[in-house]
Write an enzyme that holds these catalytic residues in place. Structure first.
Site, PDB file in Angstrom:
ATOM      1  N   HIS A 191       0.808  -1.219   0.000  1.00 12.81           N
ATOM      2  CA  HIS A 191       0.000   0.000   0.000  1.00 12.81           C
ATOM      3  C   HIS A 191       0.842   1.269   0.000  1.00 12.81           C
ATOM      4  O   HIS A 191       0.424   2.303  -0.494  1.00 12.81           O
ATOM      5  CB  HIS A 191      -1.010  -0.035   1.148  1.00 12.81           C
ATOM      6  CG  HIS A 191      -2.138  -0.954   0.840  1.00 12.81           C
ATOM      7  ND1 HIS A 191      -2.204  -2.230   1.326  1.00 12.81           N
ATOM      8  CD2 HIS A 191      -3.192  -0.799  -0.001  1.00 12.81           C
ATOM      9  CE1 HIS A 191      -3.285  -2.818   0.835  1.00 12.81           C
ATOM     10  NE2 HIS A 191      -3.900  -1.976   0.022  1.00 12.81           N
ATOM     11  N   GLU A 433     -11.060 -10.717  -4.731  1.00 19.22           N
ATOM     12  CA  GLU A 433      -9.625 -10.646  -4.429  1.00 19.22           C
ATOM     13  C   GLU A 433      -9.131 -11.860  -3.645  1.00 19.22           C
ATOM     14  O   GLU A 433      -8.016 -11.855  -3.134  1.00 19.22           O
ATOM     15  CB  GLU A 433      -9.241  -9.343  -3.725  1.00 19.22           C
ATOM     16  CG  GLU A 433     -10.296  -8.671  -2.933  1.00 19.22           C
ATOM     17  CD  GLU A 433      -9.894  -7.308  -2.359  1.00 19.22           C
ATOM     18  OE1 GLU A 433      -8.874  -6.732  -2.750  1.00 19.22           O
ATOM     19  OE2 GLU A 433     -10.642  -6.839  -1.503  1.00 19.22           O
ATOM     20  N   ASP A 457      -4.560  -8.309  -4.268  1.00 20.64           N
ATOM     21  CA  ASP A 457      -4.776  -9.355  -3.261  1.00 20.64           C
ATOM     22  C   ASP A 457      -5.015 -10.714  -3.910  1.00 20.64           C
ATOM     23  O   ASP A 457      -4.596 -11.738  -3.365  1.00 20.64           O
ATOM     24  CB  ASP A 457      -5.953  -8.981  -2.362  1.00 20.64           C
ATOM     25  CG  ASP A 457      -5.524  -8.037  -1.258  1.00 20.64           C
ATOM     26  OD1 ASP A 457      -4.460  -8.291  -0.665  1.00 20.64           O
ATOM     27  OD2 ASP A 457      -6.219  -7.040  -1.008  1.00 20.64           O
TER      28      ASP A 457
END
Ligand code: PEP
Ligand code: MG
Length: 579
Positions: A191, A433, A457
């Site tokens: 992230h 995901e 993900d």
């Protein structure tokens, strides 16, 4: 001059002095300084001792009650260490003699003393090791805390070099002064990397031991296009990169010129390009870059930059601000995806042994209903302001999705009772995901309006590779045959189930993957705002038939490396200047 290769995660070139950060857990890497900096480091060490002692003295006065005598005694022991002349001399000698930073000299000196204390048989003395560690922490807090404050009050352009950075820290950087990021840790879809890309700050991650070799004040070049970092470059290299930076900026301006042009393939197929955002003010950037709406609003960032939990009104204001930019365009609000690498600063969540497989995302929301309801109410209230859609992340099974939808309906009923308006036909979707969601997409499609494939993900969970761990980053690839098979399944099931489909993971921001995704049937991509023009240019340069051929070929391949090479070659053929 030292050249290091890492992973390029955010494009662009930056050349500036380094501001090197040490990690929050006070593991201080050995770092050498130039002889001219020794006096500065000695002064920093002296200041740290003085300020730590002042802090302790004022704390001591707060514990005057007789029953608090023990606490006062502990402080007195710590103060004695801080006033110990031989200890200070040892540290300043180290800085002078071995050209070390103040942090490192303090850390190794106090750790050596603590380990000697531990070896002593006398229990009273061995227990004093804990006091020494406390003193170390207090001194380092003075040194590092000040550096963190420096970041908030930057006056000159810098590149940040660190062992690792949290998404929260990265999101807080002042773009005016922070020109580049280089970290030892991290992967392409961590992230922190995503935030750097959204902010348009050139960044390279997975540099292994860079932070230990760069001192604040060193000149650093960050090449976010090729994943290269150069420390203390010679004049010739600086000139080369300055020229390269000018050319890159010109290319970006040229790409911006296609902003008004439609995202249509050469044979007339319309592709919808949406933007991924973390903060409402990024919506404007999406519009500037030619995006047609918001395909993924990562609302958890509302929680990450503050100490207290945001209320319904905070949510509502953020959504209203975003919708204002895209009044008649889709704004897909994803409910909070906290946990894993996104914790609030107050670390309200107890640390988990395996956070990516733990209480993350929708799971966390379903166990924290008061918090979740606040967000759902705010989304519903905002739904009358534009074309709002709601999306639930990390769904792993049908029950989870139904439960989330049921809570949305509860929130609707509450609003009905309070006669607060909302869009009763609001579209609800889920992120695909996890492999379990991908494999049951046909079932999930019956109860939802749209899917958005989160390839970041999906790749992580399919390949069992931590997306933020540089040690396994070579194993992480969204074009691994296993991941591609799952993506194909989801696309087919979305078509059969007649639900809208988009791809919003970083794969959609990577120009070399566009032909494959279009060839597999994807018609909506949601991506990092700075990448919209480049992706649009690829879309406008290809024909769907060409993309179908690429996808058919790729799906017969069993090796990730062959797939990557094939995709790069195909992209180079259609758009040589971009590759
Ligand atoms: C993803 O997983 O692909 C995704 C878009 O969500 P995030 O990156 O926020 O986890
Ligand atoms: Mg995700």
């Amino acid at each position: 001059m030292e050249i290091k290769k890492g992973i390029a995660v955010s494009p662009g070139i930056s050349i500036a002095k380094s501001l090197t950060l040490d990690s929050e857990d006070y593991r201080i890497p050995r770092r050498s300084i130039k002889p001219s900096q020794r006096m500065i480091e000695v002064q920093r060490a002296r200041n740290a001792f003085k300020d730590a002692a002042d802090e302790l003295t004022s704390l001591q006065t707060k514990y005057d009650d007789i029953e608090q005598r023990e606490i006062k005694d502990i402080f007195a022991v710590h103060l004695r260490f801080l006033h110990d002349r031989s200890l200070r001399k040892k540290i300043t000698d180290l800085i002078h003699g071995e050209s070390l930073t103040a942090e490192y000299a303090i850390s190794i000196t106090l750790r050596e003393i603590a380990s000697n204390f531990v070896k002593v048989k006398d229990q009273y003395i061995s227990e004093r090791a804990a006091d020494i560690r406390d003193v170390e922490r207090r001194l380092l807090k003075q040194l590092l805390g000040r550096k963190r404050e420096d970041i908030d009050h930057l006056k000159n352009e810098v590149v940040i070099v660190a062992k690792e950075l949290s998404p929260t820290q990265t999101a807080g950087f002042d773009k005016k002064f922070v020109k580049g990021l280089a970290t030892d840790a991290g992967g392409k879809t961590s992230h922190t990397a995503i935030v750097a890309r959204s902010l348009g700050i050139p960044a390279v991650v997975a540099l292994e031991d860079l932070a230990g070799n760069v001192t604040t004040g060193d000149t650093v070049i960050i090449d976010g296009n090729h994943g290269i970092v150069i420390v203390n470059p010679d004049d010739e290299t600086v000139k080369q990169y300055q020229q390269y930076s000018v050319e890159f900026t010109q290319l970006e301006h040229k790409l911006d010129a296609i902003r008004e042009k439609p995202a249509i393939t050469r044979d007339g197929t319309k592709i919808t390009l949406l933007g991924n955002i973390e903060f409402p003010d990024e919506a404007e950037q999406v519009l500037q870059k030619g995006g047609e709406g918001i395909g993924l609003y990562r609302t958890e960032f509302l929680y990450l930059n503050r100490k207290d939990e945001p209320g319904e009104e905070d949510h509502y204001k953020a959504y209203a601000e975003t919708i204002k930019v895209f009044k008649h365009r889709p704004v897909i609000i994803r409910t909070v995806d906290l946990g894993a690498d996104k914790y609030t600063q107050s670390k309200r969540f107890a640390p988990e042994p395996n956070p990516f497989l733990g209480l993350r995302s929708i799971r966390f929301c379903l166990q924290n209903l008061t918090m979740f309801k606040k967000q759902l109410r705010a989304i519903l209230r905002a739904s009358v302001l534009g074309e709002v859609r709601v999306m639930f992340p990390l769904i792993t099974n049908l029950q989870e999705m139904k439960q989330a939808k049921m809570l949305l309906h509860d929130a609707m009923e509450d609003l009905d009772e309070e006669t607060i308006p909302y869009n009763k036909d609001i579209l609800t979707g889920i992120m695909i995901e996890t492999p379990s969601a991908a494999l049951t997409a046909a079932t999930l499609a019956r109860d939802t309006d749209f899917f958005s494939i989160g390839t970041n993900d999906l790749t992580q969970y399919t390949l069992a590779v931590d997306r933020g761990n540089e040690l396994v980053s070579s194993l992480y690839s969204s074009t691994d045959p296993a991941v591609l098979r799952l993506i194909r399944t989801v696309i087919q099931d979305a078509y059969k189930g007649q639900v809208d489909l988009a791809v919003c993971g970083e794969m959609a921001s990577e120009p070399q993957h566009v032909m494959l995704l279009l060839g597999m049937g994807v018609r909506t991509l949601s991506l990092a705002p700075p990448m919209i023009p480049e992706i649009k240019q690829v879309v406008r340069s290809v024909a769907i038939e060409q993309c179908n051929t690429v996808a058919r070929k790729i799906l017969t391949m069993n090796s990730e490396r062959h797939i990557s090479n094939y995709l790069c070659d195909a992209a180079r053929k259609v758009l040589p200047e971009a590759f």
